[in-house]
Design an enzyme around this catalytic site. Structure first.
Site, PDB file in Angstrom:
ATOM      1  N   ASP A  68     -45.862 -37.963 -56.204  1.00 49.91           N
ATOM      2  CA  ASP A  68     -46.723 -37.823 -55.194  1.00 49.91           C
ATOM      3  C   ASP A  68     -46.926 -38.952 -54.116  1.00 49.91           C
ATOM      4  O   ASP A  68     -47.559 -39.104 -53.245  1.00 49.91           O
ATOM      5  CB  ASP A  68     -48.209 -37.348 -55.659  1.00 49.91           C
ATOM      6  CG  ASP A  68     -48.742 -38.558 -56.803  1.00 49.91           C
ATOM      7  OD1 ASP A  68     -48.155 -39.552 -56.913  1.00 49.91           O
ATOM      8  OD2 ASP A  68     -49.829 -38.175 -57.488  1.00 49.91           O
ATOM      9  N   SER A  69     -46.023 -39.921 -54.482  1.00 48.30           N
ATOM     10  CA  SER A  69     -45.846 -41.314 -53.622  1.00 48.30           C
ATOM     11  C   SER A  69     -45.349 -40.715 -52.238  1.00 48.30           C
ATOM     12  O   SER A  69     -45.423 -41.404 -51.208  1.00 48.30           O
ATOM     13  CB  SER A  69     -44.908 -41.911 -54.429  1.00 48.30           C
ATOM     14  OG  SER A  69     -43.530 -41.469 -54.803  1.00 48.30           O
ATOM     15  N   LYS A 137     -45.156 -34.631 -64.206  1.00 49.03           N
ATOM     16  CA  LYS A 137     -45.843 -35.700 -64.799  1.00 49.03           C
ATOM     17  C   LYS A 137     -47.155 -35.689 -64.614  1.00 49.03           C
ATOM     18  O   LYS A 137     -47.545 -35.350 -63.449  1.00 49.03           O
ATOM     19  CB  LYS A 137     -45.149 -37.014 -64.175  1.00 49.03           C
ATOM     20  CG  LYS A 137     -45.707 -38.292 -64.375  1.00 49.03           C
ATOM     21  CD  LYS A 137     -44.711 -39.426 -64.105  1.00 49.03           C
ATOM     22  CE  LYS A 137     -44.908 -39.647 -62.502  1.00 49.03           C
ATOM     23  NZ  LYS A 137     -46.311 -40.039 -62.152  1.00 49.03           N
ATOM     24  N   GLU A 139     -51.115 -38.111 -64.738  1.00 51.62           N
ATOM     25  CA  GLU A 139     -51.444 -39.500 -64.975  1.00 51.62           C
ATOM     26  C   GLU A 139     -52.714 -39.452 -66.108  1.00 51.62           C
ATOM     27  O   GLU A 139     -53.404 -38.419 -66.297  1.00 51.62           O
ATOM     28  CB  GLU A 139     -52.225 -40.060 -63.769  1.00 51.62           C
ATOM     29  CG  GLU A 139     -51.173 -40.546 -62.657  1.00 51.62           C
ATOM     30  CD  GLU A 139     -51.674 -41.031 -61.567  1.00 51.62           C
ATOM     31  OE1 GLU A 139     -50.969 -41.317 -60.585  1.00 51.62           O
ATOM     32  OE2 GLU A 139     -53.055 -41.383 -61.522  1.00 51.62           O
ATOM     33  N   GLU A 206     -47.142 -48.534 -65.631  1.00 55.72           N
ATOM     34  CA  GLU A 206     -47.119 -49.154 -64.279  1.00 55.72           C
ATOM     35  C   GLU A 206     -47.865 -50.310 -64.226  1.00 55.72           C
ATOM     36  O   GLU A 206     -49.123 -50.134 -64.675  1.00 55.72           O
ATOM     37  CB  GLU A 206     -47.510 -47.897 -63.345  1.00 55.72           C
ATOM     38  CG  GLU A 206     -47.322 -48.789 -61.890  1.00 55.72           C
ATOM     39  CD  GLU A 206     -47.726 -47.515 -60.597  1.00 55.72           C
ATOM     40  OE1 GLU A 206     -47.562 -48.052 -59.538  1.00 55.72           O
ATOM     41  OE2 GLU A 206     -47.876 -46.310 -61.154  1.00 55.72           O
TER      42      GLU A 206
END
Length: 289
Positions: A68-69, A137, A139, A206
């Site tokens: 989603d970057s 993926k 979070e 991260e």
């Protein structure tokens, strides 16, 4: 044997390690687990379109992340928060179409899984059915454990993401390093163990102190993927526009620029414009008669 067919040597190399060029199948979670067991490190890059994904696939990158970057580096948003499921499906499908070998992992964007495990399952199924990705993926550590467990039980491979979670940028007040101090370090370890227990096949760490990332990597049986987590993680990931020098302005400390594509493209565009202005382009060899 035609030019596009993998040779026996290529097939043998790809079986022995993650780097082997084109093969007759995609990289799987079992390949990544085997790499962890034999101590083979691997690289992951983001990708958002068929063209660049194909370049990275040909380069032998074993895992590509449709992050989603894309919100920051392709769609013009200030954060990843506005990215929608429809956008992620479109981008992920393009990356799948442009590749043959890499495992394609797609992010579940903000708001697509936090409501409930059932919501996570619905949207993960969209990415697998409509886009054809091999994994998703999401979070969160302990807070996402139930969703991870449901997805894995349903046959969806899940890559977890802990430490700095960009979708929580407003709650975090920016992008600070995570896991500093005893309490924060203990929580990160709990998060890592929770996602492993829930069935995640790997976990992104991260913006975590290198010593803590090394500790997590040692304690987990699943591969760890570092982005600002130091050199001891099992794998490393970078946003491709950062890695290739396309990103303007300041980039995070953990980024290494391996090229200056922004400069190359800018020079090419200026040269094109100048040749059009002076009449040098198109020349006779670029014209039909």
């Amino acid at each position: 044997m035609n030019a596009s067919s993998p040779s026996p040597a290529q097939n043998q190399a790809s079986t022995a390690g993650l780097y082997g060029g084109v093969t007759n199948r995609r990289v799987t979670v079992r390949d990544l687990a085997s790499a962890k067991q034999r101590g083979e490190k691997w690289a992951m890059l983001t990708a958002y379109d068929a063209l660049t994904a194909g370049v990275f696939d040909e380069a032998g990158i074993p895992v590509l992340l449709v992050g989603d970057s894309a919100g920051n580096c392709h769609l013009g948003y200030e954060t990843t928060v506005p990215v929608t499921m429809d956008q992620m499906v479109m981008l992920s499908a393009a990356v799948v179409r442009g590749t043959q070998r890499a495992m394609i992992v797609a992010d579940l964007p903000f708001g697509s899984y936090q409501e409930s495990p059932a919501q996570a399952m619905h949207n993960a199924a969209r990415l697998m059915k409509e886009a054809g990705v091999g994994a998703v993926k999401l979070e969160g550590g302990e807070r996402s454990a139930r969703s991870i467990e449901l997805l894995v039980e349903a046959g969806v491979p899940v890559m977890a993401h802990i430490g700095l979670t960009p979708q929580s940028v407003h709650a975090l007040g920016g992008y600070p390093v995570q896991g500093r101090g005893d309490e924060a370090a203990h929580q990160l370890l709990r998060d890592a163990k929770a996602v492993q227990q829930s069935g995640a096949f790997s976990v992104v760490l991260e913006a975590v102190p290198a010593e803590l990332a090394a500790q997590v990597t040692e304690q987990l049986a699943i591969p760890t993927v570092g982005i600002g987590g130091g050199p001891e993680t099992d794998a490393q990931v970078l946003v491709w526009t950062d890695m290739a020098g396309m990103t303007a302005g300041r980039v995070p400390k953990f980024v290494k620029k391996y090229a200056n594509l922004r400069g190359v493209l800018g020079d090419a565009a200026r040269e094109f414009a100048e040749e059009v202005r002076t009449g040098a382009f198109p020349a006779a060899e670029h014209s039909f008669h």
